[in-house]
Scaffold this motif. Structure first.
Motif: not given
Length: 227
Positions: A23-51
């Motif tokens: 919620n706000g501005y967030g960067e994730i610098l690699d691949d992510v695995f998760c059960k849920s991905f949520n929020g608001s604002g701006t998100a950047k993922v420098k990899g892949y997302v499996a959720s």
């Protein structure tokens, strides 16, 4: 597994998470695995997302591919790789630089897919660009802004949208192959179908059909072939 929470501004490495909340501005610098991905604002993922689910309001950018069961975006999503989901619901803009594969796709806004789009059903009210093939059981489009190379479907419905703010009018499809088509507005080079219903706003270079043909006066068809 831990949760990843970013509120305001923050950066994180990738990894396995239970829940990701930005919620706000967030960067994730690699691949992510998760059960849920949520929020608001701006998100950047420098990899892949499996959720299992991705629900976001705002802007989200994914550098590689996206795999999820439920995709719900209000705002803008850009994926630079392939995207695979069960159900997609977008209010805003969806941009896929690779292929898109899903069951049901609902979009109120804009869709750009640079690869193939494969789904059971797509319902779109807005603009759509598919650089390669759109393959589906049902294709339902309400748009004055269509640019698709090929459509392969069981049923195709193209309707004029209810809008007064028309910025551009572009209906270009190279080829449609389907069982049934109903079009209020269309510009197509080659149309192959069993049952055809076209309004006076349609322009077809070559029409091939095998069943019923219903053409409104004023419709332009340069060549008609009954198979």
């Amino acid at each position: 597994m831990e949760d990843l929470k970013i509120a305001g501004y923050g950066k994180s490495g990738g990894g396995n998470f239970n829940k990701i909340s930005i919620n706000g501005y967030g960067e994730i610098l690699d691949d992510v695995f998760c059960k849920s991905f949520n929020g608001s604002g701006t998100a950047k993922v420098k990899g892949y997302v499996a959720s299992k689910s991705l629900k976001f309001a705002g802007e989200i950018f994914i550098e590689e591919y996206l795999q999820t069961k439920e995709l719900d975006i209000t705002g803008r999503l850009e994926v630079k790789g392939d995207t695979k989901a069960n159900d997609i619901d977008i209010s805003g803009d969806l941009s896929i630089l690779g292929n898109l594969k899903a069951n049901d796709v609902i979009i109120n806004g804009g869709l750009i897919c640079y690869g193939n789009l494969t789904c059971e059903e797509i319902k779109l009210n807005g603009g759509i660009t598919v650089k390669q093939e759109l393959c589906a059981e049902n294709v339902i489009l309400k748009s004055y802004d269509i640019d698709i190379d090929e459509i392969h479907a069981e049923k195709v419905v193209i309707k004029k949208p209810f809008t007064l703010n028309l910025r551009k009018k572009r209906i270009n499809i190279n080829e449609i192959e389907c069982t049934k088509i109903e079009a209020e507005i269309l510009n197509c080079k080659k149309l192959c179908a069993h049952d055809v219903k076209l309004s006076k706003k349609c322009v077809i270079d070559v029409l091939e059909y095998t069943g019923n043909l219903d053409i409104e006066p004023g419709c332009t068809i340069r060549e008609i072939i009954k198979l």
